[in-house]
Design a protein around this motif. Structure first.
Motif: not given
Lengths: 257, 401
Positions: B388-399
């Protein structure tokens, strides 16, 4: 100034969608952003509304920097995007209540605001139906008032009348004129020239990611000696079809737009 | 922005997701039916012999009522008797459905058509061998097209023949007189299985907890991918992103909504297993809820990362298949992980499903307490934290590209 852009640029791979745009939009005016398909209108709006990070440059919207104070910008603006920002399975009230809560509105205040907005676009009789069953016109009316829940000082409308029937177009244009009351700034992107001419105090014509000219519709017509804005537009952006190979956007960038 | 406001908008978004889900009636129906259908299929695929059956302890995971033929080429009395006894045992244990065939050729013909799973042959001279004190051999020909079924058929038939054979031996030994215990002569050392688990541990008891974990996992992954990419494609995500809520709360709210959905589904599974297939829960329901929560959380990060990288729904769903299939078969859910070569065991044990299935199984079957399953829970918690700590920045970047 409601909006000030400083060298705002967005590149997708080798393709430059918005190219060093400097722009000033005054408080309380309706500003028409005109351009052919693929000129960079939507990308510019997405950067100004904090949905997309610029590759270079920055902008101030409502007095706040889009990169350093995005939340302040978000509180100040409303967005009517090209795609509907509504959940098709939910009804009008549920849709508006949801977005209202995101802006920190609650209880009786929110309830009243939702009812007021639904009445404003004459959807009282349909407010309990899932909006997936609405006609395009009804959906777009609701979509516009969705952006007004928190009374934003600046409203962005990205092609608000595309795909609508003449009755709905009339209604939406009159609505936009109403919305400027109280000093609200409206930024309207469109490629329908009569719409821009009818509504805008000033227009900016954008092509290949660059702002070519900013002036009042009258100013532009007299400068170029033509009778309507369509002639101005074709004079500035050319009469050829736009689909040339160098205008293609790399496919990987498409998903991000 | 205060914690209260952050928690509030997260709840608002999770509530919206669940409301949106609830309004899609057909989706709700399919969502409810999926675990029921899945458990029904596996429940009947791996039937358990009820403890009322006198032969209950003799078979582990029987295939019920398999059609097999008996071909008697012997013609003697003992051959007849053995055939009758086998048929009688087969029907009382419910293992086979026996049909008589005149010739081996005719039976093989039916087997090729797939109408028979095996042929038991009582060969010529069977009665003679038996009466002259030599070992008499029966032959079984098994449909080898499914090796697993074939070995089960052989195992089941062997068990039946053993029961018959023991009967014959016992009567011979007692014929020798002198009050000898026939079993002591026949099998000087025996091995009796005593269940570690109260009641009888059926295969289904092993499968049910695994399927609970699997369903929750698959549901979470595909649910997250579907809702995030749908919101992206239909444009509603822009509406959230343009409002003053922290980006990460979008991720947290999606995970929350999926957790609720996943838990509902897994409790449907549990209810079906308990009501219709005799699965019993010996452990603490509270511990189950905690494990299930961690099971969902441990996969949420992976689901979000895949969705963010994929960009749109079809790519996301197809990429998920890449994880789903191996996970299903490698994580000790359907097949015991001991069956796998060591390197596949490593793959299996690197997926969080292995740990959630393991913990649930220990709670449900063995009444494990929190200290028994602490290693599993710690792995799941670490997995959740890291992904989850990897997923949150990846998600934010992707949007916000």
């Amino acid at each position: 100034m409601a909006v000030e852009a400083f060298g705002l640029t967005k590149r997708f791979g080798n393709f430059t969608a918005v190219d060093h745009v400097d722009l000033s939009i005054r408080e309380g005016e309706i500003f028409g952003l005109l351009g052919p398909n693929g000129a960079g209108k939507t990308t510019l709006v997405r950067m100004l509304t904090t949905l997309m990070r610029p590759t270079e440059g920055t902008a101030k919207v409502g007095g706040y920097d889009i990169l350093r104070e995005p939340d302040e910008v978000r509180k100040a603006i409303g967005l009517v995007a090209e795609k509907l920002i509504l959940y098709p399975r939910l009804n009008a009230v549920e849709n508006l209540m949801f977005f209202g809560r995101l802006y920190g509105m609650e209880g009786e205040e929110l309830r009243r605001k939702v009812d007021e907005l639904i009445e404003m676009v004459r959807l009282e009789g349909f407010k309990d139906f899932p909006i997936g069953g609405y006609s395009s016109g009804m959906r777009q009316r609701l979509n516009i008032v969705r952006a007004l829940l928190h009374d934003p000082r600046i409203l962005f409308l990205d092609e608000p009348t595309a795909m609508l029937d003449p009755q709905s177009i009339r209604f939406v244009r009159d609505l936009i004129k109403d919305l400027r009351k109280g000093g609200r700034t409206i930024i309207l992107t469109t490629h329908i020239m009569e719409e821009a001419e009818e509504l805008s105090d000033r227009v900016g014509i954008i092509d290949h990611g660059r702002i070519l000219v900013v002036d009042t519709p009258e100013g532009l017509k007299s400068k170029l000696g033509v009778s309507n804005l369509l002639e101005v537009f074709l004079e500035l952006t050319g009469r050829d079809l736009r689909d040339r190979a160098e205008n293609r956007i790399p496919i990987r960038a498409v998903g991000r737009m | 922005m205060g914690f209260k406001r952050i928690a509030y908008v997260t709840m608002v978004m999770a509530h919206k997701d669940l409301l949106d889900f609830w309004k899609a009636k057909m989706l709700v129906v399919a969502f409810t039916l999926f675990p029921i259908v899945m458990m029904a299929i596996f429940g009947y695929m791996f039937p358990s012999i009820t403890s009322a059956n006198p032969y209950a302890g003799k078979f582990s995971s029987p295939y019920g009522r398999l059609p097999i033929a008996i071909v008697n080429e012997d013609g003697g009395r003992a051959g007849e008797e053995i055939a009758d006894r086998f048929a009688q045992l087969a029907s009382s244990t419910g293992l086979f459905e026996v049909r008589d065939f005149a010739s081996l050729e005719a039976a093989k013909e039916r087997m090729t058509e797939g109408k028979l799973k095996g042929v038991l042959v009582i060969p010529q001279g069977f009665t003679e061998s038996l009466s002259s004190g030599r070992q008499a051999i029966l032959t079984i020909i098994v449909d080898d097209t499914n090796p697993q079924a074939a070995s089960s058929i052989f195992g089941q038939a062997s068990s039946l023949v053993r029961i018959i054979s023991e009967g014959v031996a016992a009567s011979r030994i007692s014929g020798l007189g002198a009050g000898a215990d026939p079993m002591a002569l026949l099998e000087p050392i025996g091995l009796e299985r005593r269940p570690f688990v109260r009641g009888s541990a059926t295969t289904f008891q092993f499968l049910a907890p695994g399927f609970m974990a699997l369903t929750v996992t698959l549901g979470t992954l595909s649910g997250l991918a579907a809702t995030i990419s749908r919101e992206k494609e239909q444009g509603t995500l822009d509406g959230i992103m343009v409002s003053p809520v922290p980006r990460y709360t979008v991720v947290v709210s999606k995970v929350l909504a999926q957790t609720v959905r996943g838990m509902i589904q897994s409790f449907i599974i549990l209810a079906v297993s308990m009501l219709f297939f005799g699965v019993r829960v010996y452990g603490s329901p509270l511990l189950m809820v905690l494990t299930m929560f961690l099971a969902v959380l441990s996969f949420s990060g992976i689901g979000i990362i895949i969705t963010a990288i994929s960009g749109e729904q079809e790519t996301a769903m197809t990429s998920l298949m890449l994880i789903n299939m191996p996970m299903t078969f490698l994580s000790n859910v359907v097949f015991p992980i001991e069956q796998l070569p060591w390197w596949l065991q490593v793959v299996g044990k690197s997926l969080p499903l292995y740990y959630s299935a393991d913990a649930l199984r220990k709670i449900i079957v063995l009444n494990a307490q929190i200290h028994h399953i602490a290693p599993d829970l710690i792995v799941l918690a670490l997995y959740s934290l890291l992904t989850l700590s990897a997923a949150i920045p990846i998600f934010v970047r992707s949007v916000s590209r």
